[in-house]
Design a protein around this motif. Structure first.
Motif, PDB file in Angstrom:
ATOM      1  N   ASP A 171      67.581  32.879  19.139  1.00 30.53           N
ATOM      2  CA  ASP A 171      66.337  33.245  19.750  1.00 30.53           C
ATOM      3  C   ASP A 171      66.627  33.968  21.333  1.00 30.53           C
ATOM      4  OD1 ASP A 171      67.546  31.140  21.368  1.00 30.53           O
ATOM      5  OD2 ASP A 171      65.927  29.476  21.335  1.00 30.53           O
ATOM      6  N   SER A 224      67.053  29.217  16.591  1.00 31.74           N
ATOM      7  CA  SER A 224      67.216  30.293  15.868  1.00 31.74           C
ATOM      8  C   SER A 224      66.108  30.551  15.031  1.00 31.74           C
ATOM      9  CB  SER A 224      68.701  30.337  15.174  1.00 31.74           C
ATOM     10  OG  SER A 224      68.708  29.233  14.262  1.00 31.74           O
ATOM     11  N   TYR A 225      65.829  31.706  14.707  1.00 34.66           N
ATOM     12  CA  TYR A 225      64.900  32.181  13.633  1.00 34.66           C
ATOM     13  C   TYR A 225      65.472  32.373  12.171  1.00 34.66           C
ATOM     14  CZ  TYR A 225      61.734  32.210  17.639  1.00 34.66           C
ATOM     15  OH  TYR A 225      61.076  31.917  18.731  1.00 34.66           O
ATOM     16  N   TYR A 252      61.315  28.556  12.779  1.00 32.67           N
ATOM     17  CA  TYR A 252      62.024  28.309  14.065  1.00 32.67           C
ATOM     18  C   TYR A 252      62.585  26.735  14.329  1.00 32.67           C
ATOM     19  CZ  TYR A 252      63.304  28.344  19.131  1.00 32.67           C
ATOM     20  OH  TYR A 252      63.788  28.268  20.442  1.00 32.67           O
ATOM     21  N   GLN A 295      59.510  35.809  20.960  1.00 34.72           N
ATOM     22  CA  GLN A 295      58.626  34.771  20.257  1.00 34.72           C
ATOM     23  C   GLN A 295      57.442  35.513  19.721  1.00 34.72           C
ATOM     24  OE1 GLN A 295      59.680  31.603  24.002  1.00 34.72           O
ATOM     25  NE2 GLN A 295      57.774  32.619  23.866  1.00 34.72           N
ATOM     26  N   ARG A 302      69.188  35.238   9.409  1.00 30.09           N
ATOM     27  CA  ARG A 302      68.985  34.371  10.623  1.00 30.09           C
ATOM     28  C   ARG A 302      69.226  35.153  11.896  1.00 30.09           C
ATOM     29  NH1 ARG A 302      68.117  28.799  11.278  1.00 30.09           N
ATOM     30  NH2 ARG A 302      68.557  28.460   9.084  1.00 30.09           N
ATOM     31  N   LEU A 320      56.394  26.681  13.116  1.00 26.51           N
ATOM     32  CA  LEU A 320      56.946  26.506  14.433  1.00 26.51           C
ATOM     33  C   LEU A 320      57.020  25.020  14.694  1.00 26.51           C
ATOM     34  CD1 LEU A 320      54.989  29.076  16.515  1.00 26.51           C
ATOM     35  CD2 LEU A 320      57.080  29.229  15.542  1.00 26.51           C
TER      36      LEU A 320
END
Length: 673
Positions: A362, A236-237, A232, A367, A359, A386
């Protein structure tokens, strides 16, 4: 002669010796066929649902195991009966047959039922149909047209090779002898019968109900190590999946399928948050026809151990980019297929590593990070990277397929790498947490994004991030529930249950600490939390010790909390008191509740029931209600005519002295519960 030929038998008409259908071996003396084939063999209407008489015998011919002059015919009876459930050959058309003597010595070979999905739309399958010569049949190919009701699929058979007399035959993967279903040919007319496949789910059901040793093959491609990471960056993840595969089959593998999906957003207890993902879909509607997939996936293939004929492969150890294609797109899920390099497939005996990454924002991803335990997984590991400057807090959960039996995941570690805090978990195949079908999940939140409770516009959103299931807009007598309504009792004499209780209590304390850090409770207030409020359906809760001037037994509270395992109220006072209560599952309101002033509680692990009065008794009763599937707004808890009030209104009433303090009874009269 292949396995398919050595497993197939014709079901004979008991009166004329005519072939009325097929059956196939799944054990030494166990066969599967269609129930309507059995009916035809014993001279009944094919749609008859009554089980055949126990004295009724069928005769099975194994023509491919013998010669024209030496037919192998064996008697069999019906050991399990799942007949047609309605008119027009609806699904559930299965019978299990038991041979009087086996045919293994004559070359018979049982087929294995695949644990994979039965068939897929557009996919090819192999069946057994009529052929030249003695009419013994031959392999024929069908194409899956689509689902036709539960557990049944339509098959497109352009050459008309499968006809009504071949119902009950096995349907296999196009490239193996694994059974994915059974033929059900329905005679609409003589020229164009409809051909269906009954799924292997039905075949399992029939075999298990008959308590027969149905042999199930394991996936031929083993997952030696399944490693997943989520990174993260504050907006964005980036998700990375790395899988080490071994091909234990006899054929080369050229593709691999996976899916990207979200189950809930964020930790609000909503299993399918359709409204949220319709606004924030994984794939915008305008891009759903993009053949590369709207989520930009990159993938690589590395051959790490050569297979048959690959010992001198120049590609050994080379990390190669590979093609990716989106197969199915929806708001909450996208299915993909990876294509191995044409010159370097996964040959039998070979090992390779496939990697893919993508990708998401969020707003699309909550989460949390969840991984399913696939069959034949030897090792699994997950990591969440994180940002350290957001002060992350993470924990793990272990989920069975049904979501009932959620439990904390022990063994989650934490380390710091540069500007990231990394939470990680790993397990081997012999660990209980790695049972096939279970899922593991990492959840987290960021303290830098948690406002002070006095500034929080919606405390429910904050407490939801702590993993506390939330109920929105509660009213008196509402039947709306997000918390588990049924909880399990633990047996503390069993080591596994003792360990589970320890893990649950440890997590309850962790969450209670987060809640105490978020909101500054008055010291005289006793507060608690029950396992069902975290989705953990066990009879466990904790309650804090209030600073109310009462002296409690030193051994009763451990580090400030009373631990309740399988608590039971065995006595209560006739005298009752009405007072306001709050709940962490709907924290933004308060409500009046009438409860006994005193209770006596039996707690597992303690020899004698303990007596509690006043605010502490109220808190314990509140948590035990959660263990019994109740909340304080239930009609038998909150007085008639009352409704919850907002925290602001509650504070205003207190400041205006409109809330009278509870009246303490002068004497207590006890009664059993």
């Amino acid at each position: 002669m292949g396995k398919l030929e050595r497993a197939v038998a014709f079901v004979l008409d008991s009166h004329s010796d005519r072939r009325v259908g097929l059956a196939f071996l799944i054990g030494d003396r166990v066969l599967l066929t269609c129930a309507h084939v059995v009916n035809a063999a014993i001279g009944r209407d094919t749609a008859e649902t009554a089980r055949p008489h126990r004295a009724a015998f069928l005769y099975l011919e194994f023509p491919l195991l013998g010669s024209e002059s030496d037919r192998i015919v064996r008697p069999a009876d019906v050991t399990q009966w799942l007949p047609v459930t309605g008119a027009d050959f609806e699904p559930r058309d299965v019978a299990v047959l038991g041979l009087q003597e086996d045919v293994i010595g004559q070359g018979g070979v049982p087929l294995r039922i695949s644990p994979d999905a039965t068939v897929r739309r557009g996919g090819e399958v192999r069946m057994w149909g009529p052929g030249p010569g003695r009419g013994l049949g031959r392999n024929t190919v069908g194409v899956v047209r689509g689902e036709s009701g539960k557990n049944r699929f339509q098959i497109d058979d352009p050459d008309r090779r499968v006809v009504p007399g071949f119902s009950g035959g096995p349907v296999c993967h196009s490239d193996s002898d694994e059974v994915v279903g059974m033929v059900q040919a329905v005679p609409r007319d003589r020229s164009a019968p409809d051909v269906y496949v009954l799924s292997n789910n039905l075949l399992y059901t029939a075999g298990e109900a008959a308590q027969q040793p149905v042999e199930v093959s394991r996936p031929v491609v083993k997952l030696l190590h399944d490693h997943g990471e989520v990174h993260y960056d504050g907006a964005s993840y980036r998700l990375i999946q790395r899988r080490r595969l071994y091909n234990g089959s006899r054929t080369a593998r050229r593709t691999y399928e996976f899916k990207v999906s979200v189950a809930f957003y964020p930790n609000d207890g909503v299993p399918q948050n359709v409204e949220h993902h319709s606004k924030h879909p994984l794939v915008p509607p305008a891009r759903r026809d993009d053949p590369a997939g709207a989520i930009e996936v990159e993938a690589w293939f590395t051959l790490t151990k050569p297979g048959r004929g690959q010992s001198g492969s120049p590609r050994l150890g080379l990390r190669q980019p590979i093609a990716v294609r989106a197969l199915k797109v929806a708001d909450q899920q996208v299915d993909y297929k990876l294509y191995y390099p044409l010159d370097t497939p996964l040959e039998p005996g070979a090992e390779a590593v496939i990697e893919y990454c993508y990708r998401v924002t969020d707003r699309q991803w909550g989460q949390w990070y969840k991984r399913n335990i696939k069959a034949d997984t030897e090792a699994i590991s997950v990591e969440a990277h994180l940002p350290a400057d957001l002060a992350p807090e993470a924990w793990g959960m272990n989920l069975p397929p049904s979501d009932n039996g959620l439990r904390p995941l022990p063994g989650v570690t934490v380390r710091t790498e540069h500007d990231k805090v990394v939470y990680a978990w790993t397990a081997r195949a012999d660990d209980e947490d790695l049972d096939e079908g279970r899922r593991v999940r990492l959840d987290w939140f960021f303290w830098k994004r948690i406002p002070e409770s006095t500034r929080a516009e919606n405390a429910a959103d904050v407490l939801g991030q702590f993993g506390i299931l939330q109920m929105r807009d509660p009213v008196r007598g509402s039947s709306l529930r997000t918390l588990p309504s049924v909880t399990q009792t633990l047996d503390l004499d069993l080591p596994a249950d003792r360990d589970l209780a320890t893990d649950v209590i440890r997590h309850l304390r962790r969450v209670a600490h987060w809640v105490g850090r978020f909101h500054d409770f008055k010291p005289q207030v006793s507060r608690g939390i029950a396992a069902p409020q975290l989705g953990i359906a066990y009879r466990i809760a904790i309650v804090s010790r209030p600073a109310d001037g009462v002296t409690y037994d030193a051994d009763l509270f451990r580090d400030g909390y009373l631990e309740l395992v399988n608590p039971r109220i065995v006595e209560e006072t006739i005298e009752e008191v009405t007072d306001y209560e709050g709940c962490l599952s709907f924290f933004d309101v308060r409500g009046q509740v009438r409860r006994p002033y005193g209770i006596r509680v039996a707690i597992d692990g303690r020899a004698e029931p303990r007596t509690f009065t006043g605010a502490l008794a109220r808190s314990i009763s509140h948590e035990i209600d959660h263990l019994n599937g109740k909340i304080y707004t239930d009609s038998d808890r909150m007085p008639y005519g009352e409704q919850p009030v907002t925290v602001a209104d509650y504070q205003r009433m207190r400041e205006e002295d409109r809330i009278a303090p509870p009246v303490i009874p002068a004497r207590l009269t006890w009664r059993p519960v």
